[in-house]
Design an enzyme around this catalytic site. Structure first.
Site, PDB file in Angstrom:
ATOM      1  N   HIS A 311      21.936  -8.120 -35.502  1.00  0.00           N
ATOM      2  CA  HIS A 311      20.805  -7.476 -36.687  1.00  0.00           C
ATOM      3  C   HIS A 311      19.819  -6.336 -35.762  1.00  0.00           C
ATOM      4  CE1 HIS A 311      17.522  -6.197 -39.693  1.00  0.00           C
ATOM      5  NE2 HIS A 311      18.355  -7.578 -40.446  1.00  0.00           N
ATOM      6  N   ASP A 369      23.345 -12.305 -43.986  1.00  0.00           N
ATOM      7  CA  ASP A 369      24.454 -12.179 -44.798  1.00  0.00           C
ATOM      8  C   ASP A 369      25.677 -13.619 -44.545  1.00  0.00           C
ATOM      9  OD1 ASP A 369      23.695 -10.189 -46.881  1.00  0.00           O
ATOM     10  OD2 ASP A 369      23.623  -9.520 -44.371  1.00  0.00           O
TER      11      ASP A 369
HETATM   12  N1  ACO Z   1      29.781  -7.785 -33.433  1.00  0.00           N
HETATM   13  C1  ACO Z   1      30.786  -7.567 -32.383  1.00  0.00           C
HETATM   14  N2  ACO Z   1      30.042  -6.692 -31.509  1.00  0.00           N
HETATM   15  C2  ACO Z   1      28.485  -6.232 -32.021  1.00  0.00           C
HETATM   16  C3  ACO Z   1      28.322  -6.798 -34.073  1.00  0.00           C
HETATM   17  C4  ACO Z   1      28.940  -7.643 -33.525  1.00  0.00           C
HETATM   18  N3  ACO Z   1      28.904  -7.897 -35.290  1.00  0.00           N
HETATM   19  N4  ACO Z   1      26.463  -6.005 -33.869  1.00  0.00           N
HETATM   20  C5  ACO Z   1      26.594  -5.390 -32.123  1.00  0.00           C
HETATM   21  N5  ACO Z   1      28.193  -5.501 -31.908  1.00  0.00           N
HETATM   22  C6  ACO Z   1      27.585  -4.729 -30.105  1.00  0.00           C
HETATM   23  C7  ACO Z   1      28.180  -3.348 -30.169  1.00  0.00           C
HETATM   24  O1  ACO Z   1      29.440  -3.331 -30.288  1.00  0.00           O
HETATM   25  C8  ACO Z   1      26.789  -2.956 -28.881  1.00  0.00           C
HETATM   26  O2  ACO Z   1      27.877  -3.246 -28.200  1.00  0.00           O
HETATM   27  P1  ACO Z   1      27.332  -2.560 -26.421  1.00  0.00           P
HETATM   28  O3  ACO Z   1      26.393  -2.431 -25.945  1.00  0.00           O
HETATM   29  O4  ACO Z   1      29.227  -3.326 -25.615  1.00  0.00           O
HETATM   30  O5  ACO Z   1      28.252  -1.452 -26.840  1.00  0.00           O
HETATM   31  C9  ACO Z   1      26.013  -4.184 -29.156  1.00  0.00           C
HETATM   32  O6  ACO Z   1      26.286  -5.549 -29.823  1.00  0.00           O
HETATM   33  C10 ACO Z   1      24.802  -3.325 -29.751  1.00  0.00           C
HETATM   34  O7  ACO Z   1      24.831  -2.690 -31.287  1.00  0.00           O
HETATM   35  P2  ACO Z   1      24.604  -1.526 -32.047  1.00  0.00           P
HETATM   36  O8  ACO Z   1      25.611  -1.704 -33.053  1.00  0.00           O
HETATM   37  O9  ACO Z   1      23.627  -0.273 -31.356  1.00  0.00           O
HETATM   38  O10 ACO Z   1      23.152  -2.215 -32.613  1.00  0.00           O
HETATM   39  P3  ACO Z   1      22.508  -2.060 -34.114  1.00  0.00           P
HETATM   40  O11 ACO Z   1      20.927  -2.410 -34.157  1.00  0.00           O
HETATM   41  O12 ACO Z   1      22.606  -0.416 -34.583  1.00  0.00           O
HETATM   42  O13 ACO Z   1      23.697  -2.346 -35.267  1.00  0.00           O
HETATM   43  C11 ACO Z   1      24.255  -4.018 -36.282  1.00  0.00           C
HETATM   44  C12 ACO Z   1      23.072  -3.163 -36.232  1.00  0.00           C
HETATM   45  C13 ACO Z   1      24.767  -2.689 -37.865  1.00  0.00           C
HETATM   46  C14 ACO Z   1      23.299  -5.262 -38.327  1.00  0.00           C
HETATM   47  C15 ACO Z   1      25.291  -4.552 -36.226  1.00  0.00           C
HETATM   48  O14 ACO Z   1      25.290  -5.776 -36.070  1.00  0.00           O
HETATM   49  C16 ACO Z   1      26.835  -5.074 -37.264  1.00  0.00           C
HETATM   50  O15 ACO Z   1      27.442  -4.207 -37.699  1.00  0.00           O
HETATM   51  N6  ACO Z   1      26.742  -6.524 -37.501  1.00  0.00           N
HETATM   52  C17 ACO Z   1      28.279  -6.602 -38.289  1.00  0.00           C
HETATM   53  C18 ACO Z   1      27.449  -6.245 -40.062  1.00  0.00           C
HETATM   54  C19 ACO Z   1      26.389  -7.281 -40.352  1.00  0.00           C
HETATM   55  O16 ACO Z   1      26.576  -8.395 -40.538  1.00  0.00           O
HETATM   56  N7  ACO Z   1      25.436  -5.888 -41.258  1.00  0.00           N
HETATM   57  C20 ACO Z   1      24.495  -6.908 -41.753  1.00  0.00           C
HETATM   58  C21 ACO Z   1      22.851  -6.661 -41.485  1.00  0.00           C
HETATM   59  S1  ACO Z   1      21.803  -7.483 -42.270  1.00  0.00           S
HETATM   60  C22 ACO Z   1      21.245  -7.059 -43.805  1.00  0.00           C
HETATM   61  O17 ACO Z   1      21.862  -5.776 -43.487  1.00  0.00           O
HETATM   62  C23 ACO Z   1      21.089  -7.541 -44.419  1.00  0.00           C
END
Ligand code: ACO
Length: 435
Positions: A311, A369
């Site tokens: 998140h 989710d």
């Molecule tokens: N699976 C694997 N790796 C992940 C995930 C994931 N779900 N989420 C983040 N990471 C990793 C990234 O690759 C990154 O790794 P790095 O530092 O080695 O490059 C690190 O964790 C940070 O990720 P960011 O993309 O910078 O995190 P951000 O805060 O921008 O993203 C998000 C948040 C979009 C929710 C992300 O975690 C994601 O895509 N999750 C899956 C989709 C999801 O479940 N979305 C629902 C959100 S809740 C809502 O809308 C109600």
């Protein structure tokens, strides 16, 4: 940055004698916020914050989140207390009007919403223009936007009565619009709303009932649906809410603004995630495939993510996910679902991921989710309706945030800046002289 006096920060532009004193604004709770509005005038520089991770774009009294501590408050009330003791329409009153209603206010508010559940009869014909396999979110974007063409009597955004009626209309009509989007795709007759039922109950009725026979809504499932709606009602300045505010800042009407919010919510990184969780679980297929799947997710080149994990704000745990985990077991018990392969798979995935160094180091926990997808599937809600249901619930948050913005005297059109990295000025070249 150097702190000169408490409550201010002074930035000096190296190599010049220019400096800017920036006021620190304090909210009720949460970190201080640097008011950079004078920065460009003082120093001729913009700030750069793609994704707005460190930028407060508005002042709000509606929702507070502490992502590190896993805290979510609506108007000061913890989400756990609201989910356990309140109802969706009561939370809607709280978000819109600032306080929990007393008995008389609750009665008036519930009546105000439930008296607007029907759609203009002409709207039925809009549905016929869609293909039968249209995604419900595509239908919702279109039909919610089209409400502006039907309710001209409430489009003056500067009129408080118009804003109030539009809020009632949106909260009341989105469940009907969403349920009809589903009925259209399966070729069943549209079910008209029943105002004697509760909000969540009526939604389940319109989704599942048919005119040919009576339909009784299971109260445990109605309660679970109501809880899911409460948990999705608002979440501060997320992507879709920010979209609604940005659209509304131009003076656009609330139906158009909520349609914009629905479009923003549709993406798999936002509201589309619970649908994506189910698709992912189906793809993994078996507990034995969990480990190879996690290896793939951890591989940067694969571009795949563990859906339902992570998140932008919660870096400890998502309080909504905790509540839904319990609700998930309640629903499965009520439905007599034991050893559901999908749930087993989800639990295994959760267990392994929570102990995996990759996820621990990045503070990636199951989000709302992850569980909502599983509960909705168990309740027989088709996967394509998951995001539509999210949109139904979040309409309350969107319209509350829109109303707050419209009532804020400091509100102005939203207009971010950029770092331009394209070509510098150059002269037009005639086509016969181009390389
Ligand atoms: N699976 C694997 N790796 C992940 C995930 C994931 N779900 N989420 C983040 N990471 C990793 C990234 O690759 C990154 O790794 P790095 O530092 O080695 O490059 C690190 O964790 C940070 O990720 P960011 O993309 O910078 O995190 P951000 O805060 O921008 O993203 C998000 C948040 C979009 C929710 C992300 O975690 C994601 O895509 N999750 C899956 C989709 C999801 O479940 N979305 C629902 C959100 S809740 C809502 O809308 C109600």
């Amino acid at each position: 940055m150097t702190d000169q006096t408490p409550g201010t920060v002074t930035i000096t532009l190296d190599g010049t004698n220019k400096s800017s004193t920036i006021k620190l604004l304090e909210g009720t709770i949460g970190p201080a916020v640097a008011d950079i509005r004078k920065l460009y005038a003082d120093l001729g520089i913009f700030t750069y914050d793609p994704g707005y991770g460190g930028t407060a774009a508005c002042e709000s009294k509606i929702t507070y989140i502490d992502g590190d501590e896993g805290v979510l408050l609506h108007r000061g009330y913890p989400i756990e207390q609201l989910a356990m003791n309140s109802s969706f329409l009561e939370v809607a009153h709280l978000l819109l009007n600032g306080e929990l209603p007393n008995a008389a206010e609750k009665h008036d508010f519930d009546m105000g919403v439930m008296r607007h559940t029907m759609l203009h009869e002409q709207i039925r014909s809009i549905y016929q223009g869609f293909r039968r396999d249209a995604h419900p979110m595509a239908v919702m974007c279109g039909v919610v936007g089209a409400l502006s063409a039907f309710y001209h009597d409430s489009l003056d955004v500067n009129n408080p009565d118009h804003r109030r009626i539009s809020a009632f209309r949106l909260i009341a009509k989105v469940p009907t619009i969403a349920a009809w989007a589903y009925k259209y795709t399966i070729g069943q007759p549209f079910m008209y709303p029943r105002n004697d039922l509760g909000y969540a109950e009526n939604f389940l009725y319109m989704m599942n009932a048919v005119p040919a026979e009576p339909y009784h809504v299971n109260p445990v499932l109605a309660r679970a649906m109501d809880r899911i709606m409460i948990l999705h009602a608002d979440h501060e300045q997320n992507a879709s809410t920010a979209t609604v505010r940005l659209s509304g800042s131009t003076g656009a009407n609330p139906f158009a603004c909520i349609a914009a919010g629905i479009a923003s919510l549709w993406g798999p990184a936002h509201g589309g995630a619970n649908e994506a969780v189910l698709k992912m679980l189906a793809e993994i297929g078996h507990v034995d495939n969990v480990k190879p799947f996690l290896d793939q997710v951890k591989d940067k080149n694969s571009h795949s993510r563990l859906m339902g994990f992570g998140h932008r704000v919660y870096k400890n745990f998502d309080p909504r996910a905790k509540i839904l985990q319990a609700t998930c077991h309640e629903v499965l018990a009520e439905l007599g679902i034991k050893n559901d392969p999908l749930l087993d798979l989800a639990m295994e995935l959760e267990k392994i991921a929570l102990h995996d160094e990759y996820f621990i180091a990045r503070k990636l926990y199951p989000n709302v989710d992850f569980y909502s997808g599983i509960i909705l599937k168990a309740m027989g809600i088709p996967t394509s309706m998951f995001t539509a249901l999210f949109a139904v619930s979040r309409t309350v948050g969107w319209i509350s945030q829109w109303k707050e913005m419209m009532e804020d005297p400091s509100q102005r059109i939203g207009r971010p800046r950029q770092i331009y990295t394209g070509a510098a000025q150059r002269d037009y070249v005639a086509i016969d002289q181009r390389a």
